[in-house]
Enzyme design. Sequence first.
Site: not given
Ligand code: M6R
Length: 609
Positions: A2, A27, A74, A100-101, A482, A486, A489, A505, A604
């Site tokens: 948010c 956000r 969000w 927000n929160g 990682e 990517k 997501e 395994h 984000k």
């Molecule tokens: O702000 P942060 O680094 O704590 O965020 C952690 C994760 O939410 C963030 O890395 C998330 O996995 C991303 N969408 C990855 O691309």
Amino acid sequence: MCGIVGYVGRRPGKPIILDGLKRLEYRGYDSAGLALLEPDGINVVRAVGNLDALFLAAGEDSSDACVALGHTRWATHGRPTEENAHPHSDCSGRITIVLNGIVENYKELRERLVAKGHTFGSETDAEVVAHLIEEHADEGLTTAVRAALGELEGHYSFVAMSSDEPDRLVGTRLETPLVVGAGEHEMFFASAIPAFLCHTRRVVVLEDGDVVTLRADGAEYTDVAGNAIVREETEFPGDDDAAEKAGYETFMLKEIHEQPAALRDTLAGRLREDGTVDLSEVEGLGDEFLRRLRRIFIVACGTSFHAGLIVSYAIEQLARVPVQIDVASEFRYRRPVFDPDTLVIGITQSGETADTLAAMRLAREAGSPVLALTNIMGSQATRDADFVLFTRAGLEIGVAATKTHTAQVAALLLLALRLAWARGAMSEAELTALGRELRQVPELAEQLLARPSAIEQIAQRYHDERFFLYLGRGMGYAVCLEGALKLKEISYIPTEAYAAGEMKHGPIALLNSESPVVVVADDGPVFPKLVSNIEEVRARGADVIAVATDDNEVIGELSKDVLWVPKTDHHLAPILTVIPLQLLAYHIAGIKGLNVDQPRNLAKTVTVE
Ligand code: M6R
């Protein structure tokens, strides 16, 4: 999660709020709204979907309202519907808030307020705040906000407006960001500085419990008891163009290409020409502590967790300190054993991730020193840590983290070198050679991004596949995690990342000629073992797409496609090997026509547990 933006000034607030929301859209983007304080009352416009829907709903009509609020959501409590979108108002429509929160005790507050005759129009936790303020409306907006604050449990920031006091906005925060921007005869509230950076660079970062009243000509800062307090104003140094795509099609692509600069900036002043490290941020820990250190805990989520995992190998190998790494949401509930000789490192680019913050607080309460690695000045992580190391990646807007990830790895490698130095774990010659090599990495990343590459053709060939397996060993395995994140997501293709030696395994059962296998093959000590794993994959008919260092003929012969990266020391290679994986995910998602900057269901900053 948010984004909030508020404006009080002498200019029409509508375009300022809409522009601010655009800059905060990363956000949250499932619904949005704005409130304009007009002479005849508060006009609220809300829409479901990303900001385009709000722009449409708000229309072209101009408004003279010089006091305005905006919100991009969000969803946490309540589905993304127009009713649940912020702003929310009290029963009379005279008080309107954006939040927000999370308000944790909203159910009991709502029941109590309903029993007193309040009527609610949404399913959200946030709406109780408007009704709580209404309860105290006779005492004035600032006092009413303070009274509401006394009843709320959770972590939140909110800003309120009242048509009875049309010259002001009142905002407050608890463990959730809220900053003030001070302009010429105009003031701003925002969840993050970029929202108002094109209007002013003068910023005040608020503290928990601050209650701030903004009028066009200034701000009054008080604490929760109503005492006047002083908050320091600083000049924000960053660029305003961070919120622009600068000719790139998407923020994600722009940010992938900003990695050389992010790496350069993160290393600047911290790595001398002779390869020695100057990390003033951790000097407070003291050489004596770094020497006697018995263990490091790393806590993080998502991509930040992967950065931690990558460097956990380097810290153990270079500095000979045992490292235990955990996803923050697991760590905080498994009753970890702390002691004063344990260093806890919390990695969070946003500095707002609820689970990571909670894990850091837990460690601090238990007496272990906590170091935060974050990209955001003034973020909550900087308050919840004893020491702070900043990445200098600049604002990252694409929800899929790219430049903040490689900057995290670079910053943590500096820490690994500093630790190795303090503990005498490597010779001076070895250390400075590795430091000098690290200085070259931004340049290597630049070369890599400038090369012609087969990534787009490979993406074209495989974009319809239903599953991708990623295999690697050591740090290469962490890079695979990682790369696989990517792809899943932003393209929504199921992926699995496995330590290559573990494949036999179980996951080997998944292999057939239809599922491509991405292999990260750096030149680490286990390379020969990885070659055997690639043979095992080939024997099952699966295509191998390898990421390998230049001139690695073995990989060239074994793989259907190779994404080449420049050679460097294998401890530093993850900064380079992840880049083709970011691009592969990017192009596959692009070919599928997906919105890579705003993947579904994600945000984000993840400020909920
Ligand atoms: O702000 P942060 O680094 O704590 O965020 C952690 C994760 O939410 C963030 O890395 C998330 O996995 C991303 N969408 C990855 O691309």
